[in-house]
Design a protein around this motif. Structure first.
Motif, short mmCIF file in Angstrom:
data_model
loop_
_atom_site.label_atom_id
_atom_site.label_comp_id
_atom_site.label_asym_id
_atom_site.label_seq_id
_atom_site.Cartn_x
_atom_site.Cartn_y
_atom_site.Cartn_z
N SER A 40 26.89 33.47 46.92
CA SER A 40 27.82 33.36 48.04
C SER A 40 29.11 32.67 47.59
N SER A 41 30.23 33.33 47.86
CA SER A 41 31.53 32.78 47.50
C SER A 41 32.55 33.26 48.52
N ASP A 42 33.60 32.45 48.74
CA ASP A 42 34.65 32.90 49.67
C ASP A 42 35.63 33.85 48.97
N VAL A 43 35.39 34.11 47.68
CA VAL A 43 36.16 35.12 46.95
C VAL A 43 35.38 36.44 47.04
N VAL A 44 35.91 37.37 47.81
CA VAL A 44 35.17 38.58 48.16
C VAL A 44 34.75 39.38 46.93
N LEU A 45 35.62 39.48 45.94
CA LEU A 45 35.32 40.29 44.76
C LEU A 45 34.11 39.74 44.00
N ASN A 47 31.54 38.18 45.36
CA ASN A 47 30.38 38.63 46.13
C ASN A 47 30.06 40.09 45.84
N GLN A 48 31.07 40.94 45.86
CA GLN A 48 30.86 42.37 45.66
C GLN A 48 30.27 42.66 44.28
N TRP A 117 35.39 48.14 38.62
CA TRP A 117 36.41 47.15 38.98
C TRP A 117 37.40 46.82 37.86
#
Length: 336
Positions: A40-45, A47-48, A117
């Motif tokens: 879990s991270s507030d950096v979306v990439l 998480n993805q 990515w």
């Protein structure tokens, strides 16, 4: 559930990998949930990509080794679960970096993260996973754990650099090749089983025996991986056939073929390694078959698997010891 004992089955009997996995299924489920939570991270990439890689199949072999070692010595506790997740994070980080270095576009039969990515994102998320792993291991409050894992990641990096130096070098010897796979692959297997022992608080002799088991198992595993590049189908392998050749990697089948083939055979393989020539795969494959290089590689893997099994003499008899024995046999029987 009782597995077969040390004396059975014969080396050619098929190993039921799912039966081995089932021995740690509850703990493995807890590790999987821990991995999801820790990604879990507030950096979306992050998480993805993290969920894409971790959820992209795989046998979860290294965490399983830690859990089986722990259960062979007693009970699994929270620190074992944390370290099983740490081992998987480190392994995943190495995969991300490997695919960038090797310019791979397939991983476990799906598009690699770098092909989805890009290389920059893969390297940076790999770095994040390494950092996250060290953040997690601190929670164990055990300096011995920190010592083992810091040394392990250093050896993995050294193995990667040694492999890079060997690329496109047909003069690479079997000794140099084994040095690479001992550091690049086997050391994380060894760390997994050693950590299971460390957290269980057993004797240094038992810890060392389990570490040796992991080391020999990891070497056997990589030997078979390198044999499969000239034996399996693309679907079984989960990557493109000939990837190692295209990257100019002098793996053991090629080293043996150069040393034991005719002058013309040797020249075919040498040229392919020097040029990283995937188009030469069929010719090289024919040389590998003629020189019985796959059979030799498999014999060397069998020897390492036997050494792994012998190292388990430090353990008391149990279903979990039997499972570790079965895993050593599975490592050399598999076709994926």
């Amino acid at each position: 559930m009782a597995l077969q004992t040390h004396t059975a089955p014969s080396p050619t009997a098929p190993i039921d990998f799912d039966s081995i996995k089932n021995l740690t299924k509850d703990q493995a489920r807890a590790v999987d949930q821990l991995i999801i939570d820790e990604l879990s991270s507030d950096v979306v990439l992050i998480n993805q990509m993290g969920h894409y890689i971790v959820g992209n199949g795989g046998k979860r072999l290294r965490p399983m080794l830690l859990l089986l070692a722990a259960k062979a010595l007693g009970e699994v506790n929270d620190k074992h679960l944390i370290l099983a997740a740490v081992i998987e994070f480190i392994h995943t980080a190495t995969l991300l970096h490997d695919d960038v270095v090797d310019e791979s576009d397939l991983r476990r039969g799906k598009e690699s993260a770098n092909s989805v990515w890009g290389n920059a994102a893969s390297v940076l998320v790999g770095d994040y996973l390494y950092s996250r792993a060290f953040e997690m291991m601190v929670r164990t409050g055990n300096m011995r754990v920190m010592e083992i894992l810091s040394k392990t990641t250093t050896l993995i990096a050294e193995g990667e650099v040694l492999q890079l130096l060997n690329c496109n070098n047909p003069e690479t010897t079997e000794i140099k090749y084994l040095e690479v796979i001992s550091r690049k692959t086997a050391i994380l297997f060894s760390a997994a089983t050693r950590l299971g022992a460390v957290i269980s608080g057993v004797s240094s002799a038992t810890e060392e025996g389990l570490a040796q088991y992991g080391q020999h198992l990891g070497i056997a595993f990589q030997l078979i991986d390198d044999a499969l590049d000239y034996k399996a189908t693309k679907e079984e392998l989960g990557k493109n056939l000939g990837d190692d050749l295209a990257e100019g990697k002098p793996t053991l089948p090629l080293i043996y073929a150069i040393q034991n083939g005719s002058k013309n055979d040797a020249e075919i393989v040498i040229d392919a390694i020097q040029n990283g020539d995937r188009d030469a795969f069929n010719e090289v494959y024919a040389v590998v078959q003629r020189t019985q290089a796959i059979a030799y590689t498999e014999r060397r893997a069998d020897e390492e698997a036997e050494k792994a099994i012998d190292a388990l003499d430090v353990l008391p008899e149990s279903d979990y010891k039997d499972a570790l024995i079965q895993l050593a046999k599975f490592s050399v029987q598999r076709n994926y």
